[in-house]
Design an enzyme around this catalytic site. Structure first.
Site: not given
Ligand code: GTR
Length: 401
Positions: A256, A260, A347, A382
């Site tokens: 996540s 990045k 998402w 996720h």
């Molecule tokens: C969320 C965000 C994502 C992702 C995520 C995370 O809120 O929108 O881009 O980075 O967090 O890091 O778990």
């Protein structure tokens, strides 16, 4: 000061926006207000990874490395991630603990990596090595969200000094993130695990610019993702000197937001021998122009400290970006690159991540290295699951040895 104020104002605007019906905090379930319908993805044209900004066609590795690669690195830095400091002259480290962990199967080493001679800022690297190793071992290096002690339940791992951390931080339990870090499995396969907490380098908080390396380098334009990526490079500086880790075989990975950060670190720092992106999504492996799931506006308003301020000017103007995320992935070529997505993680735009990887392939092809890319899309959310790790370990067995 001005930067801090701008960020604060942005954050206040966002907190108000977060109350709106479009977004429920912590939820990745499709809702109104964002596009989750493939037929509604707007038409767009991706910048051609092999055409330089002056129109020249890139036809071979030499041209890629001389012209296009530096140009893209420069553009990503100025428009998206921001500028980070060079490796500090005062960088140094000290081992703070060492001993058996997890019933003796593991050697634990904790190393403080200081960013300056005066030791005002540092990150604490946790290194877990297979006890029965013969020679230096390849390493999986990744940032954890909540503290080294959360990655596995071992009493020998020191608790973080949270006084250095963001004001609203409360310490989670030991091992509370162990489901994301199957240390035993990774070590049994002959790899070491190295990690540090993001909060050591820059707070994941609207006041990020008051923390970590921002205190030492207040004039740099970096957002927190670039700051964390800089921390990965400093961890790499150390790993190259560790007697038990193989600094030439370090796979950098991240889930996540840490995915990045790891992508940008891998793009800039060619010492990373492999890159693994787990659900990095918007501003990671996914194509921004698709505006599917999380959008630039949403990420820049909800997490205004992640990217540099210039990036905010592209909210709702994705087509004006001089690049897209496939070109970030291409910067990692010819090193092995793996991109994961979960089918329910809309998402993060699984299809956008697929297209990110596909459109990076022309550069891998220049190097004759197309087969060094890997991908799986698995059912589910996720998360970073054991199933994901098993795929990464197979991929590393193939390309990191
Ligand atoms: C969320 C965000 C994502 C992702 C995520 C995370 O809120 O929108 O881009 O980075 O967090 O890091 O778990």
């Amino acid at each position: 000061m001005r930067r801090r104020l701008t960020l604060l104002l942005l954050f206040l605007a966002v907190s108000a926006a977060a109350q709106d019906r479009h977004f429920v905090k912590g939820s990745y379930v499709p809702e109104g207000g964002f596009c989750y319908d493939e037929s509604k993805v707007p038409e767009y044209t991706l910048p051609d990874v092999l055409t330089a900004s002056d129109g020249r066609k890139i036809k071979n590795v030499r041209q890629w490395e001389k012209i296009r690669r530096p140009e893209l690195l420069q553009l990503f830095e100025s428009e998206m991630y921001g500028r980070v400091p060079e490796k500090p002259a005062g960088l140094h480290w000290r081992t703070v603990s060492e001993g058996p962990a997890l019933d003796g199967a593991v050697l634990r080493r904790e190393v403080d990596i200081f960013f300056d001679e005066a030791e005002t800022e540092h990150l604490r690297l946790l290194l877990l090595l297979p006890a029965g190793r013969k020679g230096r071992v390849p390493v999986f290096l990744g940032i954890n969200f909540f503290g080294n002690h959360t990655i596995c339940d071992d009493p020998g791992i020191s608790l973080p000094d949270t006084l250095r951390w963001r004001p609203d931080y409360s310490l989670p339990a030991r091992g509370s993130q162990a489901h994301r870090w199957p240390v035993n499995v990774i070590l049994q396969r002959g790899y070491a695990v190295a990690t540090f907490c993001c909060e050591d380098v820059a707070w994941d908080h609207p006041y990020a610019v008051d923390s970590g390396i921002y205190r030492l380098y207040p004039d740099e334009t970096m957002g927190a993702l670039a700051a964390w990526g800089w921390g990965l490079s400093r961890a790499m500086d150390y790993l190259q000197t560790d007697p038990d880790a193989d600094g030439a075989l370090v796979a950098v990975f991240g889930h996540s937001r840490m995915g990045k950060a790891a992508l940008w670190a891998a793009a800039r720092d060619r010492r990373f021998a492999m890159m693994i992106s787990n659900a990095s999504g918007c501003g990671g492996a996914a194509i921004s122009r698709r505006r599917f799931g999380e959008t630039l506006r949403r990420i820049n308003t909800h997490f205004p400290w992640w990217y540099c301020l210039k990036f905010h000017t592209y909210n709702d103007k994705e087509d004006e970006l001089p690049f897209d995320q496939h070109e970030l992935l291409a910067l990692i070529a010819p090193r092995p690159l793996y991109v994961e997505s979960g089918t329910e993680d809309l998402w993060s735009d699984p299809r956008g991540e697929e297209l990110g990887l596909q459109n990076a392939l022309p550069v891998y092809r220049l190097y004759g290295a197309e087969e060094r890319t890997g991908r799986h899309v698995r059912p589910g959310k996720h998360e970073i699951l054991l199933y994901d790790w098993e795929r990464y370990l197979d991929f590393a067995d193939r390309w990191l040895r």
